[in-house]
Scaffold this active site. Structure first.
Site, PDB file in Angstrom:
ATOM      1  N   GLU A 249      35.947  42.850  35.843  1.00 40.71           N
ATOM      2  CA  GLU A 249      36.228  41.737  36.745  1.00 40.71           C
ATOM      3  C   GLU A 249      35.145  40.678  36.635  1.00 40.71           C
ATOM      4  O   GLU A 249      33.953  40.988  36.692  1.00 40.71           O
ATOM      5  CB  GLU A 249      36.293  42.214  38.202  1.00 40.71           C
ATOM      6  CG  GLU A 249      37.408  43.196  38.485  1.00 40.71           C
ATOM      7  CD  GLU A 249      37.436  43.660  39.929  1.00 40.71           C
ATOM      8  OE1 GLU A 249      38.495  44.115  40.372  1.00 40.71           O
ATOM      9  OE2 GLU A 249      36.392  43.562  40.615  1.00 40.71           O
ATOM     10  N   CYS A 250      35.527  39.423  36.488  1.00 42.81           N
ATOM     11  CA  CYS A 250      34.660  38.253  36.548  1.00 42.81           C
ATOM     12  C   CYS A 250      33.439  38.385  35.627  1.00 42.81           C
ATOM     13  O   CYS A 250      33.558  38.200  34.429  1.00 42.81           O
ATOM     14  CB  CYS A 250      34.251  37.969  37.991  1.00 42.81           C
ATOM     15  SG  CYS A 250      33.759  36.251  38.260  1.00 42.81           S
ATOM     16  N   GLY A 251      32.275  38.741  36.158  1.00 40.32           N
ATOM     17  CA  GLY A 251      31.109  38.911  35.298  1.00 40.32           C
ATOM     18  C   GLY A 251      31.344  39.951  34.231  1.00 40.32           C
ATOM     19  O   GLY A 251      30.843  39.828  33.108  1.00 40.32           O
TER      20      GLY A 251
END
Length: 459
Positions: free
Chosen positions: A331-333
């Site tokens: 997720e994301c990072g």
């Protein structure tokens, strides 16, 4: 069977963002801990940064309580479960008390949580430059929705003890429980739209002692405890404890300074479904633990891109893990780390793992912020096509794909305030990565399906 559970509790809310809710929550916590009380802290909304501060101060994981992401039943069960073993629970609100998904609804607001949990609520008001107007604001908040159990106010950013005394003698509809003067020297530094990541360099002993002492001098702690103890029992069906299955699946979780944005509820649900979570650091370790699946959360990989990129041994291990078709969820990072490259705000580029064919490019402006709903359009490691769940986005980067291969996309994403959808959820074999921070209380089948995928490809 219905159980009645007594939990002393209080909620710190405000008239909006920037009214000092986090500082008041931390200061009050330190003062109560000094009295020998065990404190649990919760944060309304999807934020990761404030919970990091609360976890640091209490030494106990701060749980998010989000009505839109979780629903009423999950909010109540999470609160009761995480309050066990504590003498008092403190909830920090999000934005202003009534701010939620719509200006015409309390859905997703702090007020909604206050009513669901029947928690006595204290409102922080920025009192700088005002006297009688404080009373007008307090009266408006109290009368806006009489069902919200507001029990008092804190006058924040006051000029002096005399200023506080003037406010206290005004015609306030509920008691003023104290206030804090503005203190730039001991405030907590910010990054992007919120506080910087918690750590001993930010939450120094000097700062924490300062706010503890200020609480003891400026807040009516005895009255606040009396209010917290007045909270009615909460009703819950059966036991508040989650069911725990035999551990037959090991999931590696990236957790360090670069990756630490996770919803604790997601961890809880994985454990309840039979997963053993094995935490490791992509910054400090050059070998993967022996696991059946990998979970990369959000964080700030762009700040550590050089170190991540130089850890070639671990990146190779993760590449080999993916080649074995064992599941990887990011997720994301985590998506940025699995991409081909991270380009930071200074324009420097650092090679990453390259499982997702695209470059993560940081920008000076916010790219996306807000709640989203996800609808999967094909089978993934999270389950069959057609699964729906909710999450949140908060990012300053974009992923620039090397090509627009249709096979890469597995999500239709709809923002909460829009009917338009975008395609995302990048899938390569058993790798699934997205900018969405998913909250699995919105669909408990997700952790079950992820574990099923991990079991299917155990080696």
């Amino acid at each position: 069977m219905i159980q009645e559970i007594k939990i002393p509790r209080i909620l710190i809310s405000g008239t909006g963002s920037g009214t000092g809710k986090t500082t008041i929550t931390i200061a009050l916590t330190k003062a109560l801990q000094a009295r020998g009380l065990k404190v649990s802290i919760f944060k309304c909304g999807p934020d990761y940064l404030d919970p990091g501060y609360h976890s640091f101060v209490t030494g106990k994981t701060c749980q998010n309580l989000d009505g839109w992401l979780m629903g009423k039943e999950s909010v109540i069960s999470t609160f009761i479960g995480a309050s066990q073993g504590s003498d008092i629970s403190i909830i920090e609100g999000v934005m202003g008390l009534f701010d939620g998904h719509s200006p015409n609804s309390e859905a997703g607001s702090t007020a909604e949580i206050a009513k669901w949990l029947q928690v006595p609520t204290i409102i922080s008001i920025d009192a700088s430059g005002m006297a009688a107007t404080f009373s007008a604001i307090a009266s408006g908040i109290k009368n806006y929705d009489p069902q919200v159990p507001i029990r008092g106010f804190v006058a924040n950013f006051i000029g002096s003890k005399n200023h506080l005394s003037i406010i206290e003698t005004a015609s306030i509809p509920l008691p003023v429980l104290g206030g804090f003067p503005k203190s730039n020297d001991y405030s907590f530094p910010e990054r992007h739209l919120g506080l910087r990541t918690a750590g001993p360099d930010i939450l120094t002993e000097e700062k924490l002692s300062f706010w503890q002492n200020l609480s003891e001098q400026w807040l009516d702690l005895d009255r606040i405890l009396e209010i917290a103890n007045s909270a009615p029992p909460l009703s819950v069906k059966g036991s508040a404890e989650g069911r725990i299955r035999t551990k037959d699946c090991r999931i590696g979780v990236a957790y360090d300074e670069a990756f630490h944005f996770y919803y604790e509820e997601n961890f809880k649900k994985l454990r309840e479904e039979g997963a053993e979570l094995v935490f490791f650091s992509p910054l400090k370790e050059n070998k993967l633990p022996k696991v059946d699946g990998l979970y990369f959360g959000g964080g700030y990989p762009e700040l550590f891109a050089d170190n991540l990129s130089n850890n070639k041994d671990l990146m190779q291990e993760i590449g080999n893990f993916a080649a074995s078709e064992r599941p990887i969820y990011a997720e994301c990072g985590g998506l940025m780390y699995l991409s081909s490259e991270i380009k930071n705000i200074e324009g420097q580029s650092f090679p990453m793992i390259g499982l997702i064919p695209g470059k993560a490019i940081m920008g000076p402006k916010l790219k996306s912020l807000g709640y989203v709903e996800v609808h999967t359009e094909k089978r993934t490691i999270l389950g069959e096509a057609g699964i729906r769940f909710r999450g949140h986005q908060f990012r300053y980067s974009d992923l620039i794909l090397e090509n627009e291969d249709e096979s890469l996309f597995s999500y239709h994403i709809r923002k909460r305030k829009s009917e338009q959808t975008t395609r995302e959820g990048y899938t390569v074999s058993n790798v699934l990565a997205s900018y969405v921070h998913a909250h699995w209380a919105s669909n408990p089948e997700i952790p079950k399906n992820f574990i099923t995928s991990c079991r299917r490809f155990k080696v």
